[in-house]
Design a protein around this motif. Structure first.
Motif, mmCIF file in Angstrom:
data_model
loop_
_atom_site.group_PDB
_atom_site.id
_atom_site.type_symbol
_atom_site.label_atom_id
_atom_site.label_comp_id
_atom_site.label_asym_id
_atom_site.label_seq_id
_atom_site.Cartn_x
_atom_site.Cartn_y
_atom_site.Cartn_z
ATOM 1 N N PRO A 362 0.814 -1.228 0.000
ATOM 2 C CA PRO A 362 0.000 0.000 0.000
ATOM 3 C C PRO A 362 0.841 1.268 0.000
ATOM 4 O O PRO A 362 0.502 2.246 -0.651
ATOM 5 C CB PRO A 362 -0.823 -0.132 1.283
ATOM 6 C CG PRO A 362 -0.876 -1.594 1.563
ATOM 7 C CD PRO A 362 0.430 -2.146 1.087
ATOM 8 N N SER A 363 1.950 1.248 0.753
ATOM 9 C CA SER A 363 2.881 2.374 0.756
ATOM 10 C C SER A 363 4.202 1.872 0.172
ATOM 11 O O SER A 363 5.020 1.286 0.884
ATOM 12 C CB SER A 363 3.093 2.896 2.189
ATOM 13 O OG SER A 363 3.951 4.010 2.196
ATOM 14 N N PRO A 364 4.435 2.056 -1.135
ATOM 15 C CA PRO A 364 5.597 1.436 -1.792
ATOM 16 C C PRO A 364 6.936 1.943 -1.292
ATOM 17 O O PRO A 364 7.921 1.211 -1.289
ATOM 18 C CB PRO A 364 5.391 1.775 -3.267
ATOM 19 C CG PRO A 364 4.522 2.986 -3.263
ATOM 20 C CD PRO A 364 3.630 2.851 -2.069
ATOM 21 N N LEU A 365 6.979 3.212 -0.885
ATOM 22 C CA LEU A 365 8.150 3.759 -0.200
ATOM 23 C C LEU A 365 7.715 4.041 1.234
ATOM 24 O O LEU A 365 6.843 4.865 1.468
ATOM 25 C CB LEU A 365 8.616 5.062 -0.854
ATOM 26 C CG LEU A 365 9.297 4.973 -2.218
ATOM 27 C CD1 LEU A 365 9.439 6.361 -2.814
ATOM 28 C CD2 LEU A 365 10.655 4.303 -2.105
ATOM 29 N N LEU A 366 8.300 3.333 2.194
ATOM 30 C CA LEU A 366 7.915 3.597 3.575
ATOM 31 C C LEU A 366 8.062 5.086 3.873
ATOM 32 O O LEU A 366 8.947 5.762 3.341
ATOM 33 C CB LEU A 366 8.790 2.793 4.539
ATOM 34 C CG LEU A 366 8.490 1.293 4.663
ATOM 35 C CD1 LEU A 366 9.389 0.680 5.730
ATOM 36 C CD2 LEU A 366 7.031 1.029 4.996
ATOM 37 N N ILE A 367 7.186 5.601 4.725
ATOM 38 C CA ILE A 367 7.216 7.018 5.075
ATOM 39 C C ILE A 367 8.636 7.403 5.486
ATOM 40 O O ILE A 367 9.281 6.682 6.251
ATOM 41 C CB ILE A 367 6.224 7.308 6.211
ATOM 42 C CG1 ILE A 367 4.804 6.958 5.759
ATOM 43 C CG2 ILE A 367 6.289 8.774 6.626
ATOM 44 C CD1 ILE A 367 3.768 7.072 6.840
ATOM 45 N N PRO A 368 9.161 8.526 4.977
ATOM 46 C CA PRO A 368 10.573 8.869 5.209
ATOM 47 C C PRO A 368 10.932 8.956 6.689
ATOM 48 O O PRO A 368 10.127 9.362 7.530
ATOM 49 C CB PRO A 368 10.713 10.245 4.544
ATOM 50 C CG PRO A 368 9.607 10.326 3.566
ATOM 51 C CD PRO A 368 8.486 9.535 4.152
ATOM 52 N N ARG A 369 12.150 8.570 6.966
ATOM 53 C CA ARG A 369 12.757 8.764 8.281
ATOM 54 C C ARG A 369 13.839 9.831 8.161
ATOM 55 O O ARG A 369 14.313 10.123 7.054
ATOM 56 C CB ARG A 369 13.385 7.457 8.785
ATOM 57 C CG ARG A 369 12.365 6.385 9.140
ATOM 58 C CD ARG A 369 13.051 5.072 9.466
ATOM 59 N NE ARG A 369 12.125 4.143 10.108
ATOM 60 C CZ ARG A 369 12.371 3.480 11.233
ATOM 61 N NH1 ARG A 369 13.540 3.654 11.851
ATOM 62 N NH2 ARG A 369 11.487 2.659 11.750
ATOM 63 N N GLU A 370 14.245 10.370 9.302
ATOM 64 C CA GLU A 370 15.351 11.324 9.329
ATOM 65 C C GLU A 370 16.400 10.839 10.308
ATOM 66 O O GLU A 370 16.077 10.487 11.447
ATOM 67 C CB GLU A 370 14.873 12.716 9.722
ATOM 68 C CG GLU A 370 15.964 13.766 9.615
ATOM 69 C CD GLU A 370 15.419 15.173 9.791
ATOM 70 O OE1 GLU A 370 15.061 15.807 8.780
ATOM 71 O OE2 GLU A 370 15.339 15.624 10.948
ATOM 72 N N VAL A 371 17.644 10.794 9.840
ATOM 73 C CA VAL A 371 18.748 10.288 10.658
ATOM 74 C C VAL A 371 19.070 11.280 11.771
ATOM 75 O O VAL A 371 19.183 12.487 11.530
ATOM 76 C CB VAL A 371 19.991 10.037 9.785
ATOM 77 C CG1 VAL A 371 21.166 9.556 10.641
ATOM 78 C CG2 VAL A 371 19.671 9.018 8.695
ATOM 79 N N MET A 372 19.199 10.761 12.996
ATOM 80 C CA MET A 372 19.500 11.601 14.154
ATOM 81 C C MET A 372 20.954 11.518 14.560
ATOM 82 O O MET A 372 21.520 12.477 15.089
ATOM 83 C CB MET A 372 18.603 11.192 15.328
ATOM 84 C CG MET A 372 17.119 11.399 15.065
ATOM 85 S SD MET A 372 16.112 10.879 16.481
ATOM 86 C CE MET A 372 16.416 9.115 16.476
ATOM 87 N N SER A 373 21.579 10.359 14.364
ATOM 88 C CA SER A 373 22.997 10.203 14.727
ATOM 89 C C SER A 373 23.679 9.295 13.713
ATOM 90 O O SER A 373 23.041 8.421 13.113
ATOM 91 C CB SER A 373 23.141 9.634 16.142
ATOM 92 O OG SER A 373 22.442 8.410 16.271
ATOM 93 N N GLU A 374 24.957 9.495 13.510
ATOM 94 C CA GLU A 374 25.726 8.815 12.471
ATOM 95 C C GLU A 374 25.772 7.299 12.695
ATOM 96 O O GLU A 374 25.920 6.818 13.810
ATOM 97 C CB GLU A 374 27.140 9.391 12.469
ATOM 98 C CG GLU A 374 28.058 8.821 11.412
ATOM 99 C CD GLU A 374 29.435 9.451 11.475
ATOM 100 O OE1 GLU A 374 30.426 8.698 11.463
ATOM 101 O OE2 GLU A 374 29.519 10.699 11.542
ATOM 102 N N PHE A 375 25.631 6.549 11.592
ATOM 103 C CA PHE A 375 25.805 5.094 11.635
ATOM 104 C C PHE A 375 26.207 4.627 10.241
ATOM 105 O O PHE A 375 26.323 5.433 9.316
ATOM 106 C CB PHE A 375 24.530 4.399 12.113
ATOM 107 C CG PHE A 375 23.350 4.546 11.181
ATOM 108 C CD1 PHE A 375 23.055 3.545 10.264
ATOM 109 C CD2 PHE A 375 22.541 5.670 11.219
ATOM 110 C CE1 PHE A 375 21.974 3.673 9.401
ATOM 111 C CE2 PHE A 375 21.460 5.810 10.369
ATOM 112 C CZ PHE A 375 21.180 4.802 9.447
#
Length: 494
Positions: A362-375
């Motif tokens: 239903p959502s082909p691209l999961l809702i965007p996330r934003e990176v909080m700390s480096e990995f």
């Protein structure tokens, strides 16, 4: 001086090795060439999940794009999705705040989207307790039976005259009725907004959330472009109409002579009256409407989309249609209705639904996330403020994961080792990690029960003169992906 110089020359090769290794450990993921100012925005097509999948086949399952001023990473394999959603979930579970999100969440209310925020935790807890717990989902059985029976009765009328049924519209109306009655204690059909306009509002809101806005990628001047293209006015119109719906619904709940049990809206209004604090925010009317907006947009169209694509694939694959109908009819016998308690015995139906979610999440691209700390993912360094998305649509078509990925073969789930609850990273229709959809049970039960009834009560034919190969399976753009043309079939009463 000479001893120090000798010492420096001695350690210089070691320092160079350390510097090289450090640079190697902070490699940026590969990606397509960028243009000045716009970066990779020209690579984003009308259906981003499809164009991004094509690009990832060249640049790999961890791909970097510069979208205006927004660094973006796309992951598109089960292994990299697991790293994002499980291994490094704690580093990247925040949400970027887009202009569309800001409008639809009532200007963000100055409340963080982070799962570490107390407000977010409290709101999610209330939603689970009042809507999505196993006990609450079971308690909605009478409402499910009622709305499904109305659907069956409506289709039976069309079957009696051998008329076409717009299943896309019928299923959207079904899920809208269930969501509104279960969550809000009322039906949108009692609202001043008619059926067609209500469905269009939900579709437009999700299309807006899934679209790329200039103001998101060029903060200083992008809003001018959005104003000239009419996007700003369109946002204002959609939000205004939905806000009027919430106000009408809340007014009905505030009436002194209102009948019925306490529902989710009553819970929110009680918190308002008590001036309750959820985490770092005191509940106001705008908080209540923002929460209702989330429930409405997340609950209505995703189930309808899944059922529409499932029926589309079944009509395109008569062998599968015949097999799943035989299972349902043999299991149910001559009962008048398929009920919730019957669904667990319908193993092949569950495989059909999983296969639908694989090909048509239903959502082909999961809702965007934003990176909080480096990995790091696969040795590539992902930096804070990077936008991160998982391409479920591409993962479902990856030949390295699935045999014959373009074929609709429910039997691939025969051994039951892959579920859809967020732990099997090959199949993530509800996401995973801290941001997993809390309505997994409610959505699954609705899709399974409604589909089982449609397949039990009716056989389905294509319109006269139409062949299987003529069925349009093109997608419409948006945060959720509709079938571009409505699914119209002729029902035959069983």
């Amino acid at each position: 001086m000479l001893p120090w110089l000798s010492l420096l020359l001695l350690f210089l090769p070691l320092l160079l090795i350390i510097a090289v290794k450090r640079r190697q450990g902070q490699l940026q993921p590969p990606g397509p060439p960028q243009l000045p100012v716009i970066g990779n925005l020209h690579h984003i097509g009308k259906l981003p999940h499809q164009t991004l999948w094509k690009l990832s086949q060249k640049y790999g399952p961890v791909m970097f794009l510069q979208l205006g001023r927004v660094p973006t990473v796309i992951v598109s394999s089960p292994e990299t999705a697991k790293q994002v959603l499980k291994v490094h979930d704690i580093h990247c579970c925040s949400r970027p705040l887009s202009e569309g999100t800001r409008k639809l969440s009532y200007d963000h209310l100055d409340v963080a989207f982070s799962p570490f925020d107390d407000y977010w935790k409290e709101v999610r807890k209330i939603c689970v307790q009042e809507l999505f717990s196993t006990q609450r989902v079971h308690s909605f059985q009478p409402i499910r039976d009622e709305v499904i029976q109305k659907l069956i009765d409506s289709i039976s009328e069309s079957a009696s005259t051998n008329s076409l049924v717009n299943l896309s519209q019928k299923l959207m109306s079904l899920t809208a009725s269930l969501t509104c009655k279960a969550s809000f204690g009322m039906s949108f059909q009692g609202s001043k907004i008619d059926n067609d306009r209500f469905q269009m509002l939900v579709h437009e809101a999700l299309q807006m959330l899934g679209s790329y806005s200039a103001s998101d990628f060029f903060p200083l001047v992008g809003w001018i472009f959005d104003w000239f293209t009419g996007l700003h006015r369109r946002r204002e119109k959609i939000v205004g109409d939905l806000d009027a719906f919430y106000e009408e619904m809340i007014d009905l709940h505030l009436q002194e002579n209102r009948q019925g049990d306490e529902d989710f809206v009553d819970v929110l209004l009680k918190l308002e009256r008590e001036q309750a604090a959820l985490g770092n925010a005191q509940i106001t009317r705008n908080h209540s409407k923002a929460i209702l907006m989330d429930i409405l947009l997340a609950g209505i169209d995703t189930s309808a989309i899944s059922m529409t694509w499932a029926m589309t694939e079944l009509v395109r694959n008569p062998r599968v249609m015949k097999k799943v109908q035989a299972e349902i009819r043999n299991q149910i016998g001559e009962n008048a209705r398929v009920r919730f308690e019957n669904v667990n015995e319908l193993k092949y139906l569950k495989m059909v639904i999983k296969e639908t979610w694989r090909l048509h999440p239903p959502s082909p691209l999961l809702i965007p996330r934003e990176v909080m700390s480096e990995f790091q993912i696969n040795g590539y360094t992902i930096y804070p403020k990077t936008r991160l998305q998982v391409n479920l649509w591409g993962m479902g078509r990856d030949p390295n994961v699935w045999k014959d990925p373009e074929e609709f073969l429910p039997e691939r789930f025969m051994d039951g080792s892959i579920d859809a609850k967020g732990q099997s990273f090959e199949l993530l229709p509800f996401g995973s990690g801290r941001r997993i959809c809390p309505g997994i049970l409610m959505g699954s039960v609705m899709v399974e029960t409604a589909l089982a009834n449609l397949l039990y009560h009716f056989d389905w034919k294509l319109p006269d003169g139409m062949a299987v190969q003529d069925i349009d399976i093109e997608e419409a753009p948006g945060l959720t992906v509709y079938k571009r043309t409505p699914l119209e079939l002729v029902p035959v009463r069983f």
